[in-house]
Enzyme design. Structure first.
Site, mmCIF file in Angstrom:
data_model
loop_
_atom_site.group_PDB
_atom_site.id
_atom_site.type_symbol
_atom_site.label_atom_id
_atom_site.label_comp_id
_atom_site.label_asym_id
_atom_site.label_seq_id
_atom_site.Cartn_x
_atom_site.Cartn_y
_atom_site.Cartn_z
ATOM 1 N N ASP A 201 83.441 42.278 108.072
ATOM 2 C CA ASP A 201 83.981 42.617 109.382
ATOM 3 C C ASP A 201 82.978 43.486 110.120
ATOM 4 O O ASP A 201 82.643 44.583 109.674
ATOM 5 C CB ASP A 201 85.308 43.362 109.214
ATOM 6 C CG ASP A 201 85.954 43.721 110.546
ATOM 7 O OD1 ASP A 201 85.466 43.258 111.590
ATOM 8 O OD2 ASP A 201 86.952 44.465 110.527
ATOM 9 N N GLY B 8 95.176 45.098 109.904
ATOM 10 C CA GLY B 8 95.823 46.398 109.918
ATOM 11 C C GLY B 8 94.991 47.444 110.622
ATOM 12 O O GLY B 8 93.794 47.270 110.845
ATOM 13 N N SER C 109 90.494 46.504 102.659
ATOM 14 C CA SER C 109 89.345 46.683 103.545
ATOM 15 C C SER C 109 88.574 47.917 103.104
ATOM 16 O O SER C 109 89.143 49.017 103.034
ATOM 17 C CB SER C 109 89.823 46.839 104.992
ATOM 18 O OG SER C 109 88.743 47.103 105.851
ATOM 19 N N LYS D 95 83.239 46.277 105.541
ATOM 20 C CA LYS D 95 82.764 46.617 106.875
ATOM 21 C C LYS D 95 81.239 46.536 106.887
ATOM 22 O O LYS D 95 80.571 46.984 105.939
ATOM 23 C CB LYS D 95 83.213 48.022 107.273
ATOM 24 C CG LYS D 95 84.717 48.192 107.410
ATOM 25 C CD LYS D 95 85.244 47.474 108.637
ATOM 26 C CE LYS D 95 86.714 47.794 108.862
ATOM 27 N NZ LYS D 95 87.254 47.145 110.087
ATOM 28 N N LYS E 33 96.933 41.146 114.652
ATOM 29 C CA LYS E 33 97.315 42.547 114.510
ATOM 30 C C LYS E 33 98.439 42.843 115.494
ATOM 31 O O LYS E 33 98.287 42.635 116.693
ATOM 32 C CB LYS E 33 96.128 43.474 114.794
ATOM 33 C CG LYS E 33 95.112 43.556 113.670
ATOM 34 C CD LYS E 33 93.997 44.533 114.007
ATOM 35 C CE LYS E 33 93.002 44.603 112.844
ATOM 36 N NZ LYS E 33 91.807 45.414 113.202
ATOM 37 N N ASP F 31 89.021 39.026 116.009
ATOM 38 C CA ASP F 31 89.974 40.127 115.931
ATOM 39 C C ASP F 31 90.113 40.750 117.314
ATOM 40 O O ASP F 31 91.006 40.405 118.096
ATOM 41 C CB ASP F 31 89.483 41.145 114.888
ATOM 42 C CG ASP F 31 90.313 42.422 114.831
ATOM 43 O OD1 ASP F 31 91.307 42.558 115.576
ATOM 44 O OD2 ASP F 31 89.960 43.314 114.040
ATOM 45 N N GLU G 45 83.996 38.287 110.408
ATOM 46 C CA GLU G 45 84.961 38.718 111.419
ATOM 47 C C GLU G 45 84.286 39.454 112.579
ATOM 48 O O GLU G 45 83.532 40.403 112.371
ATOM 49 C CB GLU G 45 86.007 39.623 110.758
ATOM 50 C CG GLU G 45 87.149 40.023 111.664
ATOM 51 C CD GLU G 45 88.165 40.891 110.940
ATOM 52 O OE1 GLU G 45 89.077 41.404 111.619
ATOM 53 O OE2 GLU G 45 88.054 41.054 109.704
ATOM 54 N N LYS H 100 87.436 42.908 101.753
ATOM 55 C CA LYS H 100 86.750 42.872 103.044
ATOM 56 C C LYS H 100 85.800 44.054 103.131
ATOM 57 O O LYS H 100 86.179 45.188 102.861
ATOM 58 C CB LYS H 100 87.749 42.918 104.202
ATOM 59 C CG LYS H 100 87.069 42.835 105.571
ATOM 60 C CD LYS H 100 88.074 42.657 106.704
ATOM 61 C CE LYS H 100 88.675 43.954 107.143
ATOM 62 N NZ LYS H 100 89.493 43.814 108.386
#
Length: 392
Positions: A210, A314, A157, A185, A286, A262, A237, A183
């Protein structure tokens, strides 16, 4: 679709619940700070260190079980904070656990049933109890949960960078290390352009984004989602607010790219509701967000019965939480690479004697009894901020 009440019985007839009932006689809380190798930014804030709570349980025979509360320090990801978790563990969860006799971690739900929410705090003790339970059965935590994978595929990530050029450098570095997916952000103002730049440079790399609930269901933000839908992403996400499942369902009908939830998924019940509404095609599991391994496995089982792929998210866990993530990710329904990169990706030094590492995008699932890792007590003392004990 299966409902969350369709729960398997996990007692293995070949293994007694425990040689004797477990009674926790001491709970130790340790506040530990680890600096990050480089600062990490999401849609809400930037951080350069992490403060987590390590939990050590001691039972009547002197065996130790470890867990980790990986709550953020600020109420941006969710309502819990480091301070609220410390209070909840000290004043409620630990006192309720002390002196209780139990054979299986699922029984502890009745011990904590009066305590609402506080899922990150609950997760730390739930994990530590699973560690004790697996040790009493002399098998790995992954095996005790029902998992059999020896390795799991790891993604990475990447946070919001100062420039697109720096982001491209980070992606190139981690693709070169063999991570199985990237991934990114995203946030309003940092979305279409950086993602398009990464996709253009790395056309064949599995890529997902995400949002951490940073967008709203407006025409402007839906236009962003439709633009991202053209970039061959594995998933988008959590674009919208955690409680806005209908908006996610509407967006999923508009897009080809799967929506992954999530923050919205806090239990098997919320997962069942989201899937019934068509709000997601993928679920991020998670351990911390779900209150521990017990509920995380229930969400896994629900999704497996419903044909929904899952992956392990995570919270930048230290080695204890990372080992727990590996154990649950060994379950068969985890078919997508998770955020379980090596500890060296984030920290110069972890709190394990042998840090968890990734080799060509794969991480070994610990096979020794319990969590299967050894705590470096000196490292814990070096990074200790505070500690306390709860006894009978």
């Amino acid at each position: 679709m299966s409902t969350p009440s369709d729960r398997r019985t996990y007692r293995d007839p070949s293994l007694p619940s425990t040689a004797s009932a477990i009674t926790v006689v001491r709970v130790e809380l340790m506040a530990v700070r680890l600096p990050l190798r480089r600062s990490f930014a999401t849609s809400s804030h930037r951080k350069d260190h992490l403060d987590h709570i390590l939990v050590k349980l001691t039972d009547q025979d002197g065996a130790e079980g470890w867990g980790e509360c990986a709550s953020p320090s600020h109420p941006y990801y969710g309502p819990e904070t480091f301070s609220s978790c410390w209070s909840a563990l000290r004043d409620y969860f630990a006192p309720a656990l002390i002196g209780e006799r139990w054979d299986h971690p699922e029984e502890l739900e009745t011990v904590w049933r009066r305590i609402r929410g506080n899922l990150f705090a609950r997760a730390a003790l739930d994990t530590a109890c699973w560690d004790l339970y697996a040790q009493h059965g002399n098998r790995s935590l992954a095996s005790a949960l029902g998992g059999s994978a020896e390795h799991v595929e790891a993604g990475v990530s990447l946070g919001i960078e100062e420039s697109i050029g720096e982001l491209l450098n980070q992606v190139e570095d981690h693709v070169g290390q063999g991570y199985r997916r990237i991934k990114l952000k995203i946030a309003p103002g940092w979305d279409v352009a950086p993602v398009a730049a990464v996709r253009a440079r790395f056309p064949d790399t599995p890529l997902q984004v995400d949002a951490n609930a940073a967008y709203s269901s407006t025409v402007e933000h839906r236009t962003v989602m439709r633009a991202l839908d053209t970039m061959a992403l594995r998933m988008i996400e959590q674009p919208f607010a955690t409680d806005d499942l209908l908006a996610h369902a509407e967006l999923q009908r508009e897009l080809t790219t799967p929506i992954c939830l999530d923050e919205s998924i806090t239990s098997a019940s919320t997962a069942h509701t989201a899937l019934s509404l068509g709000a997601a095609k993928i679920i991020n599991i998670k351990v911390s967000r779900l209150g521990g391994l017990t509920e995380a496995r229930r969400v896994h089982d629900l999704c497996a019965r419903s044909g929904i792929p899952v992956w392990c998210g995570g919270m930048h866990e230290f080695g204890v939480g990372r080992a727990a993530n590996l154990a649950v990710a060994a379950l068969p329904g985890f078919t997508l690479p998770g955020d379980i990169s090596g500890s060296d990706r984030y920290f110069t030094a972890d709190i394990l004697s042998s840090p968890i590492t990734a080799t060509r995008g794969r991480v070994r699932v610990p096979s020794a009894a319990g969590l299967g890792v050894t705590i470096d007590r000196d490292a814990v003392r070096t990074h200790l901020l505070d500690q306390m004990s709860v006894t009978q």
